[in-house]
Design a protein around this motif. Sequence first.
Motif, short mmCIF file in Angstrom:
data_model
loop_
_atom_site.label_atom_id
_atom_site.label_comp_id
_atom_site.label_asym_id
_atom_site.label_seq_id
_atom_site.Cartn_x
_atom_site.Cartn_y
_atom_site.Cartn_z
N LYS A 98 0.91 -1.07 0.10
CA LYS A 98 0.01 0.23 -0.18
C LYS A 98 0.63 1.43 0.30
CE LYS A 98 -4.15 -2.02 2.20
NZ LYS A 98 -5.03 -1.62 3.22
N LYS A 99 1.88 1.45 0.79
CA LYS A 99 3.37 2.55 0.53
C LYS A 99 3.67 2.73 -0.10
CE LYS A 99 4.50 2.08 5.41
NZ LYS A 99 5.52 1.79 6.62
N MET A 100 4.08 1.16 -1.64
CA MET A 100 4.48 2.11 -2.64
C MET A 100 3.25 2.13 -3.74
SD MET A 100 7.17 1.60 -4.73
CE MET A 100 8.15 0.49 -3.65
N GLN A 101 1.97 1.97 -3.52
CA GLN A 101 1.08 2.78 -4.69
C GLN A 101 0.99 3.80 -4.25
OE1 GLN A 101 -2.49 -0.58 -4.47
NE2 GLN A 101 -1.13 -1.54 -3.45
N VAL A 102 0.54 4.16 -3.03
CA VAL A 102 0.34 5.27 -2.68
C VAL A 102 1.37 6.31 -3.14
CG1 VAL A 102 0.11 7.26 -0.25
CG2 VAL A 102 -1.36 5.40 -0.19
N LEU A 103 2.79 6.39 -3.20
CA LEU A 103 4.08 6.80 -3.35
C LEU A 103 3.98 6.72 -4.75
CD1 LEU A 103 6.46 8.39 -2.62
CD2 LEU A 103 7.43 6.26 -3.06
N ALA A 104 3.14 5.47 -5.31
CA ALA A 104 3.63 5.71 -6.92
C ALA A 104 2.69 6.62 -7.29
CB ALA A 104 3.68 4.53 -7.46
N SER A 105 1.04 6.48 -6.80
CA SER A 105 -0.26 7.28 -7.43
C SER A 105 0.57 9.07 -7.31
CB SER A 105 -0.77 7.58 -6.37
OG SER A 105 -2.28 8.28 -6.72
N GLY A 106 1.27 9.53 -5.75
CA GLY A 106 1.36 10.89 -6.32
C GLY A 106 2.85 11.18 -6.82
N ILE A 107 3.69 10.58 -7.30
CA ILE A 107 4.80 10.22 -8.45
C ILE A 107 4.03 10.60 -9.29
CG2 ILE A 107 7.04 10.07 -9.81
CD1 ILE A 107 7.40 8.68 -6.54
N GLY A 108 3.08 9.74 -9.93
CA GLY A 108 2.30 9.62 -10.98
C GLY A 108 1.97 11.08 -11.19
N SER A 109 1.29 11.60 -10.25
CA SER A 109 0.28 12.83 -10.57
C SER A 109 1.06 13.71 -10.90
CB SER A 109 -0.56 12.69 -9.42
OG SER A 109 -1.66 11.62 -9.24
N GLY A 110 2.41 14.12 -9.79
CA GLY A 110 3.34 15.46 -10.06
C GLY A 110 3.17 15.22 -11.19
N CYS A 111 4.39 13.71 -11.87
CA CYS A 111 4.50 13.95 -12.84
C CYS A 111 3.98 14.46 -14.47
CB CYS A 111 5.66 12.49 -13.35
SG CYS A 111 6.74 12.37 -12.47
N PHE A 112 2.65 13.83 -14.09
CA PHE A 112 1.70 13.75 -15.27
C PHE A 112 1.49 15.50 -15.16
CE2 PHE A 112 1.37 9.14 -16.01
CZ PHE A 112 0.39 9.59 -17.40
N CYS A 113 1.52 16.18 -13.92
CA CYS A 113 1.19 17.50 -14.18
C CYS A 113 1.89 18.56 -14.74
CB CYS A 113 1.06 18.32 -12.76
SG CYS A 113 0.43 19.92 -12.62
N HIS A 114 3.10 18.01 -14.61
CA HIS A 114 4.32 18.42 -15.23
C HIS A 114 4.59 18.28 -16.82
CE1 HIS A 114 8.33 20.48 -16.05
NE2 HIS A 114 8.85 19.30 -17.16
N LEU A 115 3.58 17.39 -17.70
CA LEU A 115 3.78 16.55 -18.69
C LEU A 115 2.75 17.83 -19.63
CD1 LEU A 115 4.09 12.98 -18.91
CD2 LEU A 115 5.80 14.22 -19.45
N PHE A 116 1.69 17.88 -18.78
CA PHE A 116 0.49 18.27 -19.09
C PHE A 116 0.82 19.63 -19.23
CE2 PHE A 116 -2.38 14.83 -17.73
CZ PHE A 116 -2.59 14.29 -19.13
N GLY A 117 2.03 20.20 -19.19
CA GLY A 117 2.19 22.06 -18.93
C GLY A 117 2.36 22.76 -17.76
N GLY A 118 2.17 22.09 -16.10
CA GLY A 118 2.21 22.60 -15.00
C GLY A 118 3.17 22.84 -15.06
N SER A 119 3.19 23.64 -14.01
CA SER A 119 4.98 24.50 -13.06
C SER A 119 5.39 23.51 -12.06
CB SER A 119 4.74 25.62 -12.08
OG SER A 119 3.67 25.93 -11.67
#
Length: 269
Positions: free
Chosen positions: A127-148
């Motif tokens: 569960k810790k790995m899934q939660v961490l992966a969700s956070g990292i994935g969200s941040g990375c995709f936000c950056h890919l979509f043009g976020g600061s």
Amino acid sequence: MSEEARGLEEKGEWEREVLEAAMEAGHILLENGAEIFRVEETIDRICRHYGVDFADAFVLSNGILMTAGNVREQYFAKVQHIPVSGAHLDRVAAVNQLSRGIEAGHYTVEQARQALKEIQNMPGKTKKMQVLASGIGSGCFCHLFGGSFADSVAAFIAGFLLYIFVLSVSAPKLSKIVGNIAGGFLVTFLCMVMYQLRIGEHLNYMIIGSIIPLVPGVPFTNAIRDIADGDYISGSVRMLDALLVFFCIALGVGLMFTVYSRVTGGAIL
């Protein structure tokens, strides 16, 4: 019992073991997000290698119907219902590797069934790995979509908290529809709060990045592949399931914006 009858009975039991092993392999593949053609190919490969030539499998997105037999082989029929669930591509890869090992002659039927049991019991991510992966994935995709950078940090926090909600509340206690609506609502609420606190700069990028963990990318892709391969029934079912998830996420996001608009009197964010 004559020797001939005993031999036929033993051959029938052996063929049943082969068919059960092929069915188990197909079950694991389908349950963990494999495409329809991959399931059918694996079942056929296992049966052909062990000499069971008169076997046929009809695979749908949530079930397998398998029949076998003719005048020289005992008749066999089995149906398994397999509910639509999440993807575990490590198990799919393991079964693929096993089927090729079987074809190369590295496994007996008993060894193959034991290997399939081990694959079925493979531990998933913690569960810790899934939660961490969700956070990292969200941040990375936000950056890919043009976020600061600030947007990515906010998306990381929202995605992190989202998956804590998914694992502790949504998945065990809510239906799929209600869980996805609640997830979209929660993500939007968190992003709005952080936007008001000036943690992020662009609300749209923050929300887009944060909802990525809820998006059914693998089922949607497999649905397209199934339709392209001519498996229209299974592809349509998977496509409908993925589109329903998309709709529920959008509904949750829209619901949060509606609540905000009603509470604030339509104030602009």
